[in-house]
Design an enzyme around this catalytic site. Structure first.
Site, short mmCIF file in Angstrom:
data_model
loop_
_atom_site.label_atom_id
_atom_site.label_comp_id
_atom_site.label_asym_id
_atom_site.label_seq_id
_atom_site.Cartn_x
_atom_site.Cartn_y
_atom_site.Cartn_z
N ASN A 27 0.83 -1.29 0.15
CA ASN A 27 0.10 0.07 -0.08
C ASN A 27 0.83 1.31 0.03
O ASN A 27 0.56 2.21 -0.60
CB ASN A 27 -0.90 0.01 1.10
N GLU A 76 2.55 -4.94 12.62
CA GLU A 76 1.85 -3.84 12.33
C GLU A 76 0.53 -4.63 11.53
O GLU A 76 0.89 -4.52 10.22
CB GLU A 76 2.51 -2.84 11.67
N CYS A 126 -3.56 1.28 6.62
CA CYS A 126 -4.01 0.43 7.71
C CYS A 126 -4.94 1.20 8.52
O CYS A 126 -5.79 0.45 9.26
CB CYS A 126 -2.71 -0.17 8.38
N GLU A 156 -11.66 -6.25 7.39
CA GLU A 156 -11.20 -5.09 6.66
C GLU A 156 -11.30 -4.89 5.39
O GLU A 156 -11.36 -5.91 4.51
CB GLU A 156 -9.61 -5.44 7.01
P1 NDP Z 1 0.26 -10.04 3.30
O1 NDP Z 1 -0.03 -10.03 4.67
O2 NDP Z 1 -0.13 -11.20 2.67
O3 NDP Z 1 1.42 -9.53 2.72
C1 NDP Z 1 2.45 -8.71 3.22
C2 NDP Z 1 4.07 -8.94 3.06
O4 NDP Z 1 4.07 -10.19 3.64
C3 NDP Z 1 4.27 -9.16 1.54
O5 NDP Z 1 5.47 -8.55 1.28
C4 NDP Z 1 4.12 -10.52 1.37
O6 NDP Z 1 5.15 -10.82 0.39
C5 NDP Z 1 4.82 -11.03 2.84
N1 NDP Z 1 4.53 -12.37 2.78
C6 NDP Z 1 3.28 -13.30 2.57
N2 NDP Z 1 3.41 -14.52 3.28
C7 NDP Z 1 4.59 -14.55 3.92
C8 NDP Z 1 5.02 -15.47 5.01
N3 NDP Z 1 4.86 -16.49 5.09
N4 NDP Z 1 6.62 -15.09 5.57
C9 NDP Z 1 6.98 -13.89 5.31
N5 NDP Z 1 6.32 -12.87 4.51
C10 NDP Z 1 5.24 -13.15 4.06
O7 NDP Z 1 -0.99 -8.86 2.34
P2 NDP Z 1 -1.69 -8.95 1.14
O8 NDP Z 1 -0.73 -8.32 0.24
O9 NDP Z 1 -2.26 -10.39 0.88
O10 NDP Z 1 -2.87 -8.20 1.49
C11 NDP Z 1 -3.95 -8.73 2.35
C12 NDP Z 1 -4.72 -7.76 3.03
O11 NDP Z 1 -3.74 -7.37 4.37
C13 NDP Z 1 -5.26 -6.55 2.56
O12 NDP Z 1 -6.61 -6.85 1.79
C14 NDP Z 1 -5.43 -5.82 3.64
O13 NDP Z 1 -6.74 -6.13 4.19
C15 NDP Z 1 -4.35 -6.12 4.49
N6 NDP Z 1 -3.14 -5.34 4.54
C16 NDP Z 1 -2.91 -4.38 5.54
C17 NDP Z 1 -1.79 -3.74 5.61
C18 NDP Z 1 -1.47 -2.91 6.64
O14 NDP Z 1 -0.78 -1.76 6.59
N7 NDP Z 1 -1.76 -3.24 7.88
C19 NDP Z 1 -1.02 -3.55 4.31
C20 NDP Z 1 -1.40 -4.49 3.16
C21 NDP Z 1 -2.54 -5.38 3.29
P3 NDP Z 1 4.40 -11.25 -1.11
O15 NDP Z 1 3.57 -10.06 -1.34
O16 NDP Z 1 5.49 -11.29 -1.82
O17 NDP Z 1 3.60 -12.59 -0.93
#
Ligand code: NDP
Length: 507
Positions: A145, A239, A273, A365
């Protein structure tokens, strides 16, 4: 069209979700590559730590200068992989520069040795020191994001603490992170900031080598990260997601509340977030507020040159559409917006009225440009419903009475409350930023604790008096010396007659 459309054998191709255009490629790092990068960073870290906060400050401010000089290019890269509007994207480089300055200039004060006083006169013969020594390697995993500003929140305090950092950005938006790390290399700074790109497995490999892990993303993935960190017994900060409530009281300036809630809910197309995700309005002003909010939201322009941009992925747009559709099917009323525009991943800025608390738009969310509004009888009902959520990231309260706003803030189960404003706490690193409940663990910022979290605390005791050959408790043990020692400890620890080994008179 998704932002990441194809997965070649060894690269990720990144797309602009607003147009479908290819924006660039990055490698998929295998676990062995991550291990090699981690080893190089760990090898360089001791020299970085040895520079001390003042030596590190020099490099960090030079990096800040590079970011500001390259802000326009960074903004273009951000737009190319997120589909953000120019206004949304342009904030990231400058906000990151602001954070770098804060951590670089405060690190010396925050990391200075503390000398706690002895808690008992017995220990006054010692000088006590609490020293802050960085974790050698901090892993930072960031979402899509804010592809530049998210690393900008977490990497600078870790570097300022003296740690090396390995950054793993989201597979959806890795190109801005390439710029983030390129700046560090181009100024010729010590090689203590590394980048690794790939999917979730690459993130897992980062956890395998990190000494501290800072993660931002969904609650579901955060849980997996916590388990992986627990298996390695390394500390972590999470976070996570939120469902941030806004409470509009009848005495509020309704124009300001509508403006602020529109911005707090739609900034970055709601992919924040801490964006406003649900709105509780006191009954006497409900109709008037909904009309003002709908008018404000209806005026918001979408597009690269507009107020707000596209959703980062098709999947994210589809979640937003589902929440709106489920709400209307259950009897809620779309006042403005309510549909994808049909162009790229844009979703029209939306206000939904007559919502009830069981609808998915109020419980899950959404992470999109929607503002569901619900009518409440009074502040107590608003607080009860606002707190009735597994999330606890932040909230806003809108009222003409600042004291009442602060009083309500203290009844909300969230990590931050802005009174008559939205999102502002995020830009202030002197304040703690951390989610309560399922919104996270640990605090991202918050002055000294925001940098000390990247350190191991070390207790050091040194004698104040000339050294003796032996101490009271050392060998050979002696009943007489032991009794004397216990009597002195008791005398200083206890109160009244117990100091002398006696029972209280009325005991
Ligand atoms: P994720 O939580 O799946 O991904 C966040 C990060 O974690 C990415 O860099 C991802 O890599 C990495 N990741 C994924 N799986 C693993 C793992 N098993 N071990 C270590 N790292 C990992 O977020 P999404 O992109 O799927 O978004 C899903 C939902 O999360 C959104 O719809 C929203 O609701 C929420 N969200 C919340 C945010 C916040 O600021 N609190 C920010 C973004 C999303 P990769 O992308 O390469 O898989």
């Amino acid at each position: 069209m998704t932002a990441v459309q194809s997965r070649a054998e060894s690269t990720i191709t990144v797309h602009n979700p607003a147009t479908g255009a290819v924006s660039g490629t990055v490698p998929i790092d295998e676990p062995e590559t991550v291990a090699a990068k981690a080893a190089q960073l760990v090898a360089a870290q001791p020299e970085w730590e040895a520079l001390g906060p003042t030596g590190r400050k020099r490099w960090m401010l030079e990096w800040q200068g590079w970011i500001l000089d390259n802000a326009d290019r960074i903004t273009e890269v951000l737009i190319s992989e997120t589909g953000k509007s120019h206004v949304d994207a342009s904030l990231e480089a400058v906000a990151t520069a602001d954070a770098i300055a804060y951590w670089a200039t405060h690190a010396k004060e925050f990391l200075a040795d503390r000398h706690p006083k002895a808690h008992s006169p017995i220990y006054r013969v010692k000088r006590f020191t609490t020293a802050y020594r960085p974790y050698p390697l901090v892993g930072v995993i960031t979402p899509w994001n804010f592809p530049f500003a998210m690393p900008g929140l977490d990497v600078p305090p870790a570097l300022a603490a003296g740690a090396a950092v390995l950054l793993k950005p989201s597979e959806v938006t890795p190109l801005s992170a390439v710029e983030f790390v390129r700046g560090w290399a181009e100024i010729g700074a010590p090689p203590v900031l590394g980048l690794t790109t790939g999917y979730g497995e690459t993130g897992q490999a980062v956890i395998e080598h990190a000494d501290f892990l800072q993660f931002t993303g969904s609650t579901a993935t955060g849980r997996k990260v916590a388990v992986a960190c627990a298996q390695r017994l390394i500390p972590y900060g999470l976070e996570l997601g939120g469902k941030d409530p806004a409470i509009v009281l009848a005495d509020a300036d309704l124009d300001r509340a509508a403006n602020g809630i529109a911005w707090g809910g739609l900034f970055n197309s709601g992919q924040v977030c801490v964006s406003v995700e649900r709105v509780y309005v006191e009954a006497p002003v409900y109709d008037e507020f909904v009309a003002k909010l709908a008018a404000r939201v209806g005026e918001v322009q979408q597009g690269q040159d507009g107020d707000t941009g596209a959703m980062a992925t098709e999947a994210q747009r589809d979640i937003v559409a589902r929440h709106v559709d489920e709400a209307t099917a259950a009897g809620a009323r779309v006042v403005t917006g309510g549909k994808p525009t049909g162009v790229g991943t844009y979703f029209a800025p939306t206000v939904i009225a007559d919502v009830d608390s069981s609808m998915t738009c109020m419980t899950e969310e959404t992470f999109g440009p929607t503002l569901p509004v619900i009518k409440v009888a009074d502040e107590n009902e608003a607080i009860r419903l606002a707190n009735d959520s597994p999330y606890g990231l932040s909230a806003t309260v809108w009222t003409a009475d600042k004291r009442r706003g602060e009083r309500l803030a203290r009844r909300l189960e969230v990590g931050a409350v802005n009174v008559n404003d939205a999102l502002v706490n995020v830009f202030c690193p002197g304040l703690p930023m951390g989610g309560w409940k399922e919104s996270g663990i640990g605090y991202r910022a918050g002055g000294a604790s925001g940098i000390i979290k990247y350190c191991r605390q070390q207790a050091i005791t040194t004698p104040r008096l000339p050294t003796q050959k032996s101490e009271l408790l050392w060998y050979p043990s002696s009943k007489r010396r032991m009794a004397m020692t216990l009597a002195v400890m008791r005398a200083f620890a206890a109160r009244g007659r117990r100091r002398f080994g006696l029972r209280p008179r009325n005991g």
